[in-house]
Design a protein around this motif. Structure first.
Motif, PDB file in Angstrom:
ATOM      1  N   THR A  22       8.250   8.571   2.153  1.00  4.24           N
ATOM      2  CA  THR A  22       8.459   8.133   3.532  1.00  4.24           C
ATOM      3  C   THR A  22       7.966   6.708   3.705  1.00  4.24           C
ATOM      4  O   THR A  22       6.771   6.428   3.552  1.00  4.24           O
ATOM      5  CB  THR A  22       7.718   9.069   4.519  1.00  4.24           C
ATOM      6  OG1 THR A  22       8.151  10.417   4.320  1.00  4.24           O
ATOM      7  CG2 THR A  22       8.002   8.660   5.954  1.00  4.24           C
ATOM      8  N   ARG A  59      13.054   8.563   3.157  1.00  3.50           N
ATOM      9  CA  ARG A  59      13.258   8.498   4.602  1.00  3.50           C
ATOM     10  C   ARG A  59      12.286   7.482   5.198  1.00  3.50           C
ATOM     11  O   ARG A  59      11.486   6.872   4.491  1.00  3.50           O
ATOM     12  CB  ARG A  59      13.045   9.870   5.239  1.00  3.50           C
ATOM     13  CG  ARG A  59      11.613  10.376   5.140  1.00  3.50           C
ATOM     14  CD  ARG A  59      11.425  11.713   5.825  1.00  3.50           C
ATOM     15  NE  ARG A  59      10.019  12.128   5.775  1.00  3.50           N
ATOM     16  CZ  ARG A  59       9.524  13.201   6.366  1.00  3.50           C
ATOM     17  NH1 ARG A  59      10.327  13.995   7.067  1.00  3.50           N
ATOM     18  NH2 ARG A  59       8.243  13.497   6.273  1.00  3.50           N
ATOM     19  N   GLY A  60      12.357   7.280   6.515  1.00  2.00           N
ATOM     20  CA  GLY A  60      11.465   6.356   7.200  1.00  2.00           C
ATOM     21  C   GLY A  60      10.623   7.068   8.232  1.00  2.00           C
ATOM     22  O   GLY A  60      11.076   8.024   8.876  1.00  2.00           O
ATOM     23  N   CYS A  64      12.911   5.016  13.032  1.00  2.00           N
ATOM     24  CA  CYS A  64      14.094   4.624  12.263  1.00  2.00           C
ATOM     25  C   CYS A  64      13.853   4.689  10.765  1.00  2.00           C
ATOM     26  O   CYS A  64      12.720   4.818  10.297  1.00  2.00           O
ATOM     27  CB  CYS A  64      14.551   3.220  12.653  1.00  2.00           C
ATOM     28  SG  CYS A  64      13.482   1.882  12.096  1.00  2.00           S
ATOM     29  N   PHE A  65      14.938   4.565  10.017  1.00  2.96           N
ATOM     30  CA  PHE A  65      14.884   4.474   8.556  1.00  2.96           C
ATOM     31  C   PHE A  65      14.307   3.123   8.156  1.00  2.96           C
ATOM     32  O   PHE A  65      13.232   3.034   7.592  1.00  2.96           O
ATOM     33  CB  PHE A  65      16.284   4.676   7.971  1.00  2.96           C
ATOM     34  CG  PHE A  65      16.349   4.569   6.475  1.00  2.96           C
ATOM     35  CD1 PHE A  65      15.845   5.574   5.672  1.00  2.96           C
ATOM     36  CD2 PHE A  65      16.927   3.458   5.874  1.00  2.96           C
ATOM     37  CE1 PHE A  65      15.902   5.478   4.281  1.00  2.96           C
ATOM     38  CE2 PHE A  65      17.001   3.347   4.487  1.00  2.96           C
ATOM     39  CZ  PHE A  65      16.489   4.366   3.687  1.00  2.96           C
ATOM     40  N   ALA A 110      19.013   9.440   0.300  1.00  4.87           N
ATOM     41  CA  ALA A 110      18.592   8.697   1.487  1.00  4.87           C
ATOM     42  C   ALA A 110      18.780   9.570   2.719  1.00  4.87           C
ATOM     43  O   ALA A 110      19.855  10.134   2.929  1.00  4.87           O
ATOM     44  CB  ALA A 110      19.390   7.410   1.633  1.00  4.87           C
ATOM     45  N   GLN A 111      17.730   9.680   3.520  1.00  2.00           N
ATOM     46  CA  GLN A 111      17.764  10.413   4.791  1.00  2.00           C
ATOM     47  C   GLN A 111      17.613   9.395   5.905  1.00  2.00           C
ATOM     48  O   GLN A 111      16.537   8.830   6.108  1.00  2.00           O
ATOM     49  CB  GLN A 111      16.631  11.441   4.832  1.00  2.00           C
ATOM     50  CG  GLN A 111      16.534  12.177   6.158  1.00  2.00           C
ATOM     51  CD  GLN A 111      15.396  13.184   6.178  1.00  2.00           C
ATOM     52  OE1 GLN A 111      15.125  13.848   5.185  1.00  2.00           O
ATOM     53  NE2 GLN A 111      14.720  13.292   7.319  1.00  2.00           N
ATOM     54  N   VAL A 112      18.684   9.138   6.635  1.00  2.86           N
ATOM     55  CA  VAL A 112      18.756   8.001   7.550  1.00  2.86           C
ATOM     56  C   VAL A 112      18.772   8.461   9.009  1.00  2.86           C
ATOM     57  O   VAL A 112      19.629   9.263   9.405  1.00  2.86           O
ATOM     58  CB  VAL A 112      20.014   7.151   7.259  1.00  2.86           C
ATOM     59  CG1 VAL A 112      20.185   6.063   8.301  1.00  2.86           C
ATOM     60  CG2 VAL A 112      19.937   6.563   5.853  1.00  2.86           C
ATOM     61  N   CYS A 116      19.330   1.511  10.764  1.00  3.99           N
ATOM     62  CA  CYS A 116      19.467   1.318   9.318  1.00  3.99           C
ATOM     63  C   CYS A 116      20.245   0.017   9.163  1.00  3.99           C
ATOM     64  O   CYS A 116      21.474   0.013   9.055  1.00  3.99           O
ATOM     65  CB  CYS A 116      20.206   2.498   8.694  1.00  3.99           C
ATOM     66  SG  CYS A 116      20.461   2.370   6.905  1.00  3.99           S
ATOM     67  N   ALA A 124      19.665   2.171   1.493  1.00  4.07           N
ATOM     68  CA  ALA A 124      20.301   3.489   1.592  1.00  4.07           C
ATOM     69  C   ALA A 124      21.460   3.618   0.619  1.00  4.07           C
ATOM     70  O   ALA A 124      21.620   4.652  -0.046  1.00  4.07           O
ATOM     71  CB  ALA A 124      20.774   3.743   3.018  1.00  4.07           C
TER      72      ALA A 124
END
Length: 281
Positions: A22, A59-60, A64-65, A110-112, A116, A124
């Motif tokens: 993360t 992920r972020g 947000c990402f 990538a989990q956005v 992004c 990503a």
């Protein structure tokens, strides 16, 4: 390379064989500083060597990402790894980083969610699978007054028409449009994204890593034979050339005078990003 803190990237294991990283600069919208990038590459490469890890989720933290590279001063020396110096160094460095992720043996997902943008979108697309929140906002606004991307993935991921519209406007697309164009695999309601991505990661983790490495490579080799790697590398020279234009020079001078004002001035005529909801590069 030294970095600010190991807390720049958080690590957890949400399921067996699944490691989750993360990005952890939420107050800066996970702006990609070189210390953060160094820590990220360190962790990704360590996971590739760890037999307990079969797939990594990226992920972020926070809203947000990632809103992109850290234009407030976080992209200078020292760099996470050596890239040949000279004109166009930064774009080449970014592309080398993308291919470092691309060439890992184990899959990266990538989990956005949320913004992004710019370098965040480049990060990503370096991953093998991309799952997005339906209300995510994905774009490359620097095309409005600086240059095309460092990592010019758009034509490969989004096709000619989708890529051209994103390049000629700098407009953001949402998660559903990202899936339609081919930027992402699937979109989910934001509150279901975590669960959906872990579930997909568990499916990926069922396949032994020695087999997954070959599966990944087979898809990548097909894209490379069609010219993806050469085209993206060639794009770094166009990006470097764009930085010699007066418009681009003026834009960077404005950033040095005040990042927030410069980005707001860039987007005011479009009425989006920072001028509408808050965002960044």
């Amino acid at each position: 390379m030294a970095h600010d803190s190991e807390d720049l990237v958080l690590v957890d294991f949400p399921a067996e064989g699944v490691r989750r990283l993360t990005l952890n600069r939420p107050a800066k919208r996970n702006a990609l500083s070189n210390p953060l990038r160094a820590r990220l590459f360190e962790l990704l490469e360590a996971g590739d060597l760890d037999p307990a890890v079969r797939v990594t989720i990226l992920r972020g933290a926070g809203p947000c990402f990632s809103a992109g590279y850290d234009l407030s001063g976080g992209t200078g020396e020292p760099f996470p790894f050596h890239t040949a110096p000279g004109a166009g160094h930064w774009a080449r460095h970014v592309v080398e980083g993308a291919f470092r992720i691309w060439d890992l043996a184990k899959p990266v997902i990538a989990q956005v969610h949320g913004w992004c943008l710019a370098g965040g979108s480049e990060l990503a697309t370096s991953c093998d699978l991309v799952y997005v929140a339906e209300d995510a906002k994905i774009g490359y606004p620097p095309v409005r007054n600086m240059s095309p991307p460092d990592n010019q993935f758009h034509a490969w991921m989004c096709g000619l028409r989708g890529a051209m519209e994103m390049m000629l406007t700098g407009n953001a697309i949402d998660g559903n449009e990202a899936v339609r164009l081919g930027f992402a695999n699937r979109a989910y309601p934001a509150d279901q994204l975590d669960e959906a991505v872990v579930a997909m990661a568990l499916q990926v983790a069922q396949v032994p890593s020695e087999v997954q490495a070959m599966n990944k490579r087979s898809v990548h080799r097909a894209m490379e034979i069609m010219g993806l790697r050469a085209a993206i590398r060639a794009g770094t020279e166009i990006q470097a050339l764009a930085l010699t234009t007066q418009t681009s020079r003026d834009a960077f001078a404005a950033v040095k005078s005040g990042l927030t004002g410069a980005l707001s001035a860039r987007d005011a005529a479009f009425g989006d990003y920072r001028t509408k909801e808050g965002g960044g590069d």
